[in-house]
Design a protein around this motif. Structure first.
Motif, PDB file in Angstrom:
ATOM      1  N   SER A   1       0.808  -1.230   0.000  1.00 35.77           N
ATOM      2  CA  SER A   1       0.000   0.000   0.000  1.00 35.77           C
ATOM      3  C   SER A   1       0.832   1.267   0.000  1.00 35.77           C
ATOM      4  CB  SER A   1      -0.920   0.012   1.228  1.00 35.77           C
ATOM      5  OG  SER A   1      -1.809  -1.070   1.218  1.00 35.77           O
ATOM      6  N   THR A   2       1.992   1.222   0.658  1.00 34.65           N
ATOM      7  CA  THR A   2       2.756   2.457   0.883  1.00 34.65           C
ATOM      8  C   THR A   2       4.110   2.509   0.185  1.00 34.65           C
ATOM      9  OG1 THR A   2       3.905   1.639   2.863  1.00 34.65           O
ATOM     10  CG2 THR A   2       1.694   2.576   3.168  1.00 34.65           C
ATOM     11  N   GLY A   3       4.601   1.341  -0.229  1.00 40.08           N
ATOM     12  CA  GLY A   3       5.937   1.313  -0.816  1.00 40.08           C
ATOM     13  C   GLY A   3       7.041   1.363   0.225  1.00 40.08           C
ATOM     14  N   LYS A   4       6.659   1.404   1.495  1.00 42.81           N
ATOM     15  CA  LYS A   4       7.612   1.397   2.605  1.00 42.81           C
ATOM     16  C   LYS A   4       7.288   0.218   3.513  1.00 42.81           C
ATOM     17  CE  LYS A   4       9.583   5.430   1.632  1.00 42.81           C
ATOM     18  NZ  LYS A   4      11.014   5.579   1.257  1.00 42.81           N
ATOM     19  N   GLY A   5       8.343  -0.351   4.143  1.00 45.94           N
ATOM     20  CA  GLY A   5       8.140  -1.499   5.006  1.00 45.94           C
ATOM     21  C   GLY A   5       7.787  -1.118   6.428  1.00 45.94           C
ATOM     22  N   LEU A   6       7.344  -2.103   7.182  1.00 49.44           N
ATOM     23  CA  LEU A   6       6.969  -1.859   8.573  1.00 49.44           C
ATOM     24  C   LEU A   6       8.134  -1.348   9.406  1.00 49.44           C
ATOM     25  CD1 LEU A   6       4.566  -4.775   9.571  1.00 49.44           C
ATOM     26  CD2 LEU A   6       4.105  -2.327   9.713  1.00 49.44           C
ATOM     27  N   VAL A   7       9.317  -1.883   9.171  1.00 48.77           N
ATOM     28  CA  VAL A   7      10.482  -1.414   9.923  1.00 48.77           C
ATOM     29  C   VAL A   7      10.712   0.062   9.668  1.00 48.77           C
ATOM     30  CG1 VAL A   7      13.001  -1.562  10.052  1.00 48.77           C
ATOM     31  CG2 VAL A   7      11.630  -3.651  10.151  1.00 48.77           C
ATOM     32  N   TRP A   8      10.552   0.497   8.433  1.00 49.13           N
ATOM     33  CA  TRP A   8      10.713   1.922   8.108  1.00 49.13           C
ATOM     34  C   TRP A   8       9.660   2.754   8.833  1.00 49.13           C
ATOM     35  CZ3 TRP A   8       7.920   5.937   6.070  1.00 49.13           C
ATOM     36  CH2 TRP A   8       8.646   7.054   5.656  1.00 49.13           C
ATOM     37  N   TRP A   9       8.409   2.326   8.768  1.00 48.06           N
ATOM     38  CA  TRP A   9       7.336   3.081   9.404  1.00 48.06           C
ATOM     39  C   TRP A   9       7.533   3.168  10.905  1.00 48.06           C
ATOM     40  CZ3 TRP A   9       4.343   6.375   7.149  1.00 48.06           C
ATOM     41  CH2 TRP A   9       4.000   6.211   5.797  1.00 48.06           C
ATOM     42  N   ARG A  10       7.996   2.084  11.527  1.00 45.85           N
ATOM     43  CA  ARG A  10       8.164   2.076  12.973  1.00 45.85           C
ATOM     44  C   ARG A  10       9.295   2.988  13.433  1.00 45.85           C
ATOM     45  NH1 ARG A  10       7.262  -4.458  13.344  1.00 45.85           N
ATOM     46  NH2 ARG A  10       4.974  -4.390  13.435  1.00 45.85           N
ATOM     47  N   ALA A  11      10.166   3.352  12.508  1.00 45.54           N
ATOM     48  CA  ALA A  11      11.261   4.261  12.861  1.00 45.54           C
ATOM     49  C   ALA A  11      10.838   5.728  12.782  1.00 45.54           C
ATOM     50  CB  ALA A  11      12.458   4.025  11.940  1.00 45.54           C
ATOM     51  N   GLN A  12       9.628   5.981  12.255  1.00 49.55           N
ATOM     52  CA  GLN A  12       9.155   7.351  12.125  1.00 49.55           C
ATOM     53  C   GLN A  12       8.473   7.798  13.417  1.00 49.55           C
ATOM     54  OE1 GLN A  12      10.274   8.534   9.164  1.00 49.55           O
ATOM     55  NE2 GLN A  12      10.954   6.399   9.040  1.00 49.55           N
ATOM     56  N   PRO A  13       8.423   9.122  13.655  1.00 45.57           N
ATOM     57  CA  PRO A  13       7.690   9.618  14.839  1.00 45.57           C
ATOM     58  C   PRO A  13       6.238   9.152  14.790  1.00 45.57           C
ATOM     59  CG  PRO A  13       8.989  11.356  13.802  1.00 45.57           C
ATOM     60  CD  PRO A  13       9.024  10.194  12.853  1.00 45.57           C
TER      61      PRO A  13
END
Length: 354
Positions: A199-211
Motif C-alpha cells: 500500500s505504501t511502498g515502505k516497510g513496517l520497519v521503516w514506518w516504525r522508525a518514524q515519529p
C-alpha cells in the motif's frame, strides 16, 4: 520462595498509611499483569484489583491486553474470565469484537486508553492484563502511525498468507529489513507486512522508525509471571482438557459455520486450526488435542522470551513472580502484602520524579 523483585523494591510500609480511599484525586497510574499463556494472569489481576479496593482506589478495572480475548466468538478457547469473575470487578475489552473483523494494535490502543480514562474517572486503578506484548508496548513505548492498507493490498496479502513460507521469501525480496524480523511460519504478521509494503511502498520497519503516537501519559508498574516451563506445560495440558469438556469443539464448529477467511486472527487462535482440522476429518481428536497443546507450548516459549528482552517499564518498576498464580492463598499474607506494597511504592516513586 516464589517471589523476587526485579530491581530495587521499597517495602515495609503498612497499607493503612496509604493515601485516601477512592473518591479523591486518583493518580494517573496503571498496573500491567503480564506473562505467558496459562500462567494465571487473569486470577492475579482479579486478586490485585480486589486487594487494592479501599487502599487508594475503589478497586481495579481489568482491561484486556490479549489479542484473542477481544473476540466474542471464542470465550472457551481463549480462556476469557468467567461471568462470575467479571461480576466481581469491572472488565473491559473482553469479547467486544466479532471474529469477522481483524483488530489491530492501533485499534486496541485507542480502546485501552479510553477504558483507562473511564477507570480513573471512577476512582479505579486500570489493570492491563494479557500476554500480547505488542499491545502493551503500544501503551508504554508508543506506536508508529502506519497508514491503513488498501482493500486490494489486504486481499492480496491474505491470499498469499495461505503459503507463509513463500510469502516470506517474496517479502524478503522487496522489504528485507522487515522480513528479517519475522518467522516464515507466521502468516498473520507476514500478511500485515506485505499489505503495508504493497500500500505504501515502505516497510513496517521503516514506518516504525518514524515519529508516531506517544506513550500513554501515566505511570506504569508491571507484575510479571515467570513460571517454570515444566509447570506451564502441565498446566496447558490440564487447561485444554477442561476446554474440551466445556465445549471447545462446539465453539469451533460455530466459528466454521460463519465461513470466515482462514487468515483472520480469530481463525488462528490456539486450538482453532487443530479442532477445525478434526471437524473436517483431517485429524483425529487425539491428534488435534496433541497439536493444539504443542502449539500453545511453543507460543508460551516465544512469549516468555519476548517479555524477558523487551523493556516495557524500568527494572525497578517490575515485580517478578516465579510461578503460576492460582489465587492469593498460595502465598503468605506477608508475600501478598509485598506485591501490593511494591505497586504502591513504585507509583509513589514515579510520582515524586514527575
Amino acid at each position: 520462595m516464589f517471589l523476587r523483585v526485579a530491581g530495587l523494591a521499597e517495602r515495609g510500609k503498612r497499607l493503612a498509611d496509604r493515601g485516601k480511599q477512592g473518591g479523591g484525586t486518583v493518580e494517573r497510574a496503571a498496573v500491567i499483569v503480564a506473562g505467558p499463556t496459562c500462567s494465571g494472569k487473569s486470577a492475579l489481576a482479579l486478586a490485585l484489583g480486589e486487594r487494592l479496593a479501599g487502599v487508594r482506589w475503589r478497586g481495579g478495572t481489568i482491561i484486556n491486553a490479549d489479542s484473542m480475548q477481544v473476540y466474542r466468538d471464542l470465550r472457551i478457547l481463549t480462556a476469557r474470565p468467567t461471568p462470575e469473575d467479571e461480576a466481581r470487578l469491572p472488565h473491559r475489552l473482553y469479547g467486544v469484537s466479532p471474529a469477522a473483523e481483524a483488530r489491530s494494535v492501533a485499534w486496541w490502543r485507542e480502546q485501552a486508553l479510553a477504558a483507562m480514562e473511564k477507570a480513573w474517572a471512577a476512582g479505579r486503578l486500570p489493570i492491563l492484563c494479557g500476554g500480547t506484548g505488542m499491545y502493551l508496548r503500544a501503551l508504554t513505548n508508543g506506536l508508529a502511525e502506519v497508514p491503513e492498507p488498501t482493500e486490494a493490498a489486504r486481499a492480496e496479502a491474505r491470499a498469499l498468507a495461505a503459503d507463509p513460507a513463500t510469502l516470506h521469501v517474496r517479502l524478503a525480496e522487496v522489504d528485507p529489513a522487515t522480513a528479517a524480523t519475522l518467522r516464515p511460519s507466521d502468516p498473520q504478521r507476514l500478511a500485515r507486512a506485505w499489505e503495508v509494503w504493497r500500500s505504501t511502498g515502505k516497510g513496517l520497519v521503516w514506518w516504525r522508525a518514524q515519529p508516531g503516537l506517544p506513550p500513554a501519559s501515566c505511570r506504569f508498574v508491571m507484575v510479571r509471571l515467570v513460571p517454570e516451563r515444566k509447570v506451564l506445560r502441565e498446566a496447558i495440558v490440564r487447561r485444554f482438557a477442561v476446554m474440551m469438556e466445556q465445549g471447545a469443539v462446539e465453539e469451533v464448529r460455530a466459528l466454521m459455520a460463519q465461513g470466515l477467511d482462514p487468515a483472520l486472527p480469530a481463525m488462528r487462535a490456539h486450538g482453532v486450526p487443530e479442532l477445525s482440522a478434526m471437524l473436517r476429518g483431517a485429524l483425529s481428536r487425539e491428534e488435534a488435542e496433541e497439536r493444539a497443546v504443542l502449539a500453545t507450548g511453543r507460543y508460551t516459549k516465544r512469549q516468555a522470551t519476548w517479555f524477558a528482552h523487551q523493556k516495557l517499564v524500568a527494572d525497578e518498576s517490575e515485580f517478578i513472580i516465579g510461578n503460576r498464580f492460582t489465587d492469593s492463598t498460595q502465598f503468605s499474607e506477608s508475600q501478598n502484602e509485598e506485591i501490593v506494597s511494591f505497586i504502591l511504592n513504585r507509583i509513589d516513586a514515579a510520582s515524586a520524579r514527575a
